[in-house]
Design an enzyme around this catalytic site. Structure first.
Site, PDB file in Angstrom:
ATOM      1  N   HIS A 135       3.690  -9.544  -0.463  1.00 59.01           N
ATOM      2  CA  HIS A 135       4.986  -9.680   0.185  1.00 59.01           C
ATOM      3  C   HIS A 135       5.630 -11.042  -0.101  1.00 59.01           C
ATOM      4  O   HIS A 135       6.822 -11.130  -0.388  1.00 59.01           O
ATOM      5  CB  HIS A 135       4.813  -9.480   1.695  1.00 59.01           C
ATOM      6  CG  HIS A 135       6.064  -9.654   2.470  1.00 59.01           C
ATOM      7  ND1 HIS A 135       7.159  -8.825   2.293  1.00 59.01           N
ATOM      8  CD2 HIS A 135       6.421 -10.559   3.410  1.00 59.01           C
ATOM      9  CE1 HIS A 135       8.130  -9.220   3.106  1.00 59.01           C
ATOM     10  NE2 HIS A 135       7.711 -10.270   3.795  1.00 59.01           N
TER      11      HIS A 135
ATOM     12  N   LYS B 179       3.498   1.099  -4.853  1.00 62.22           N
ATOM     13  CA  LYS B 179       4.386   0.510  -5.872  1.00 62.22           C
ATOM     14  C   LYS B 179       3.691   0.384  -7.225  1.00 62.22           C
ATOM     15  O   LYS B 179       4.247   0.734  -8.271  1.00 62.22           O
ATOM     16  CB  LYS B 179       4.849  -0.896  -5.426  1.00 62.22           C
ATOM     17  CG  LYS B 179       5.638  -0.901  -4.142  1.00 62.22           C
ATOM     18  CD  LYS B 179       6.031  -2.301  -3.717  1.00 62.22           C
ATOM     19  CE  LYS B 179       4.850  -3.185  -3.326  1.00 62.22           C
ATOM     20  NZ  LYS B 179       4.154  -2.723  -2.107  1.00 62.22           N
ATOM     21  N   THR B 180       2.472  -0.131  -7.196  1.00 62.46           N
ATOM     22  CA  THR B 180       1.766  -0.379  -8.455  1.00 62.46           C
ATOM     23  C   THR B 180       1.322   0.932  -9.094  1.00 62.46           C
ATOM     24  O   THR B 180       1.433   1.118 -10.313  1.00 62.46           O
ATOM     25  CB  THR B 180       0.583  -1.331  -8.210  1.00 62.46           C
ATOM     26  OG1 THR B 180       1.096  -2.517  -7.596  1.00 62.46           O
ATOM     27  CG2 THR B 180      -0.118  -1.699  -9.504  1.00 62.46           C
TER      28      THR B 180
ATOM     29  N   ASP C 290       0.793  -1.242   0.000  1.00 59.84           N
ATOM     30  CA  ASP C 290       0.000   0.000   0.000  1.00 59.84           C
ATOM     31  C   ASP C 290       0.823   1.288   0.000  1.00 59.84           C
ATOM     32  O   ASP C 290       0.263   2.374   0.117  1.00 59.84           O
ATOM     33  CB  ASP C 290      -0.985   0.048   1.183  1.00 59.84           C
ATOM     34  CG  ASP C 290      -2.238  -0.763   0.902  1.00 59.84           C
ATOM     35  OD1 ASP C 290      -2.453  -1.115  -0.279  1.00 59.84           O
ATOM     36  OD2 ASP C 290      -2.991  -1.052   1.849  1.00 59.84           O
TER      37      ASP C 290
HETATM   38  P1  GDP Z   1       1.174  -1.102  -3.478  1.00 59.14           P
HETATM   39  O1  GDP Z   1       0.507  -2.100  -2.577  1.00 59.14           O
HETATM   40  O2  GDP Z   1       2.489  -0.669  -2.909  1.00 59.14           O
HETATM   41  O3  GDP Z   1       1.285  -1.544  -4.895  1.00 59.14           O
HETATM   42  O4  GDP Z   1       0.260   0.227  -3.435  1.00 59.14           O
HETATM   43  P2  GDP Z   1      -0.825   0.745  -4.496  1.00 59.14           P
HETATM   44  O5  GDP Z   1      -0.170   1.304  -5.692  1.00 59.14           O
HETATM   45  O6  GDP Z   1      -1.837  -0.315  -4.695  1.00 59.14           O
HETATM   46  O7  GDP Z   1      -1.436   1.996  -3.692  1.00 59.14           O
HETATM   47  C1  GDP Z   1      -2.046   1.819  -2.431  1.00 59.14           C
HETATM   48  C2  GDP Z   1      -2.972   2.999  -2.138  1.00 59.14           C
HETATM   49  O8  GDP Z   1      -2.227   4.195  -2.034  1.00 59.14           O
HETATM   50  C3  GDP Z   1      -3.997   3.214  -3.225  1.00 59.14           C
HETATM   51  O9  GDP Z   1      -5.221   3.585  -2.623  1.00 59.14           O
HETATM   52  C4  GDP Z   1      -3.434   4.384  -4.012  1.00 59.14           C
HETATM   53  O10 GDP Z   1      -4.402   5.154  -4.661  1.00 59.14           O
HETATM   54  C5  GDP Z   1      -2.735   5.180  -2.919  1.00 59.14           C
HETATM   55  N1  GDP Z   1      -1.602   5.934  -3.483  1.00 59.14           N
HETATM   56  C6  GDP Z   1      -0.636   5.438  -4.286  1.00 59.14           C
HETATM   57  N2  GDP Z   1       0.229   6.401  -4.644  1.00 59.14           N
HETATM   58  C7  GDP Z   1      -0.218   7.553  -4.046  1.00 59.14           C
HETATM   59  C8  GDP Z   1       0.258   8.903  -4.056  1.00 59.14           C
HETATM   60  O11 GDP Z   1       1.262   9.250  -4.656  1.00 59.14           O
HETATM   61  N3  GDP Z   1      -0.449   9.787  -3.321  1.00 59.14           N
HETATM   62  C9  GDP Z   1      -1.553   9.447  -2.625  1.00 59.14           C
HETATM   63  N4  GDP Z   1      -2.174  10.396  -1.947  1.00 59.14           N
HETATM   64  N5  GDP Z   1      -2.024   8.190  -2.610  1.00 59.14           N
HETATM   65  C10 GDP Z   1      -1.383   7.244  -3.301  1.00 59.14           C
HETATM   66 MG    MG Z   2       0.793  -3.344  -5.731  1.00 54.16          MG
END
Ligand code: GDP
Ligand code: MG
Length: 388
Positions: free
Chosen positions: A84, A24-25, A21
């Site tokens: 993970h 990354k994606t 969260d």
């Molecule tokens: P991952 O699990 O690392 O791949 O994370 P995700 O890309 O799925 O993002 C997790 C959450 O964080 C989602 O609700 C995104 O919309 C939010 N998010 C991701 N990048 C940003 C950002 O740059 N700014 C904000 N405010 N929220 C973000």
């Molecule tokens: Mg992801």
């Protein structure tokens, strides 16, 4: 006549890592969007990345998304993984062979357990260059973000990454995806940092040639052809090679990639090598073609192994010294005896150090990843730590 293969830009493998969260994606999608707008690749939306098909790498199923893009100077293959456990499996087996990584840390949350674990895994498997994306910088306040940056630099220093010199770029994957100019520029800055801070790996040019044999074909009237991906180095038509496992020496008399003839193949290329004077049946999948004298096969090594949890298809019972599974090393499948030393037992879900004695010699080196299988299923993922 077949047209020859044309190489344009140098190629690197990178990937996003970091706590679930932290974005990354979203960042991966944003990178493809920013570059697509420059005409350097195709936009890959979030949903296509996050619902990546399962892939089998070294006999282990991993959820992994590959996207590719180009900057002005390089071609990148970029991997992103949803969970993970996918990171642990991928990093430990070296399935992605990362030349560098983008560590994604949420500026709102700072270092979390998986942040630290991915940095440790990167260190253990020999990822030498990390660039930090301090993500969600759109939503964080500046003082808190400054603190998070210090904390990340300390973590990297503690793991031997020289945290003071690692580029830390404040970005917003989400805002860049929405087309916000300020945060689009932040993604450009991140890519510039990756271009300049992650060096071209030496294996692309200078390391001795090595190709694990995936398949063997016989072409009537021409001889024996082996296929596979060049793991490192360069090979040219006319080069002498050792065929390890077969105990042979030969000369490369032809080279092709995707059906196109080439004069020279490099690390990362998928190639077919025509070998002079090698009898059909003498070379098999699992053998290794390498620059003469560059590797000496061995059978004893120490390793760090992640024993897959039961819920990931692993064993239901612990393993102990005397355990004798199959080891999948590069393309080879070899039986091996496990000695756990003082640890005595390893339960599903544990990460342990072990000594392994294989049933035959194979080329081994620290950092080499492998899978452990029994009865046709994968029960462990490991990395060679020392060759004995
Ligand atoms: P991952 O699990 O690392 O791949 O994370 P995700 O890309 O799925 O993002 C997790 C959450 O964080 C989602 O609700 C995104 O919309 C939010 N998010 C991701 N990048 C940003 C950002 O740059 N700014 C904000 N405010 N929220 C973000
Ligand atoms: Mg992801």
């Amino acid at each position: 006549p077949k047209t020859a293969y044309v190489r344009t830009k140098p190629h690197l493998n990178i990937g996003t890592m970091g706590h679930v969260d932290h974005g990354k994606t979203t960042l991966t999608a944003a990178i493809t969007k920013v570059l697509a707008e420059r005409g350097a690749g195709t936009f890959v939306p979030f949903d296509r990345i996050d619902r990546a098909p399962e892939e089998v790498a070294r006999g282990i199923t991993i959820n992994i998304a590959h996207v590719e893009y180009e900057t002005d100077t390089r071609h990148y293959a970029h991997v992103d993984m949803p969970g993970h456990a996918d990171y642990v499996k991928n990093m430990v087996t070296g399935a992605a062979q990362l030349d560098g990584a983008i560590l994604v840390v949420s500026a709102l949350d700072g270092i979390m357990p998986q942040t630290a674990e991915h940095v440790l895994l990167a260190r253990q498997v020999g990822v030498d260059h990390i660039v930090v994306a301090l993500n969600k910088a759109d939503a964080g306040d500046e003082e808190l973000t400054d603190l998070v940056e210090l904390e990340v630099r300390d973590l990297l220093t503690a793991q031997g990454y020289g945290g003071d010199s690692v580029p830390v770029v404040r970005v917003s994957g989400l805002k860049a995806l929405e087309g916000d100019p300020r945060w689009t520029a932040s993604i450009e800055a991140l890519l510039d940092a990756v271009d300049t801070y992650v060096p071209m790996p030496e294996r692309y040019v200078d390391a001795p040639f090595l190709l694990p044999v995936e398949n063997v074909l016989t072409i009537t009237g021409r001889g024996t052809v082996v296929t596979g991906a060049v793991e490192r180095g360069t090979v040219r038509v006319g080069d002498r090679v050792d065929v390890l496992g077969a105990g042979l020496e030969s000369v490369v008399t032809g080279l092709e990639t995707f059906g196109k003839p080439m004069d020279e193949a490099q690390a990362g290329d998928n190639v077919a090598l025509l070998l002079r004077g090698v009898a059909r049946g003498a070379v098999r999948r699992g053998h290794v073609v390498a620059a003469p004298g560059s590797v000496s096969p061995s059978r004893r090594f120490t390793a760090r192994v992640y024993v897959l949890p039961t819920r990931e298809g692993g064993r239901t019972t612990p393993v102990s010294t005397g355990y004798r599974p199959q080891f999948y090393i590069r393309t080879a499948d070899v039986v091996g005896d496990v000695d756990l030393g003082t640890a005595a037992v390893a339960r599903p879900g544990d990460t342990v150090d072990m000594t392994v004695e294989l049933g035959r010699d194979v080329p081994l080196e620290p950092g080499l990843g492998f899978a452990i299988r029994e009865g046709g299923r994968t029960v462990g993922a490991g990395t060679v730590t020392e060759v004995l």
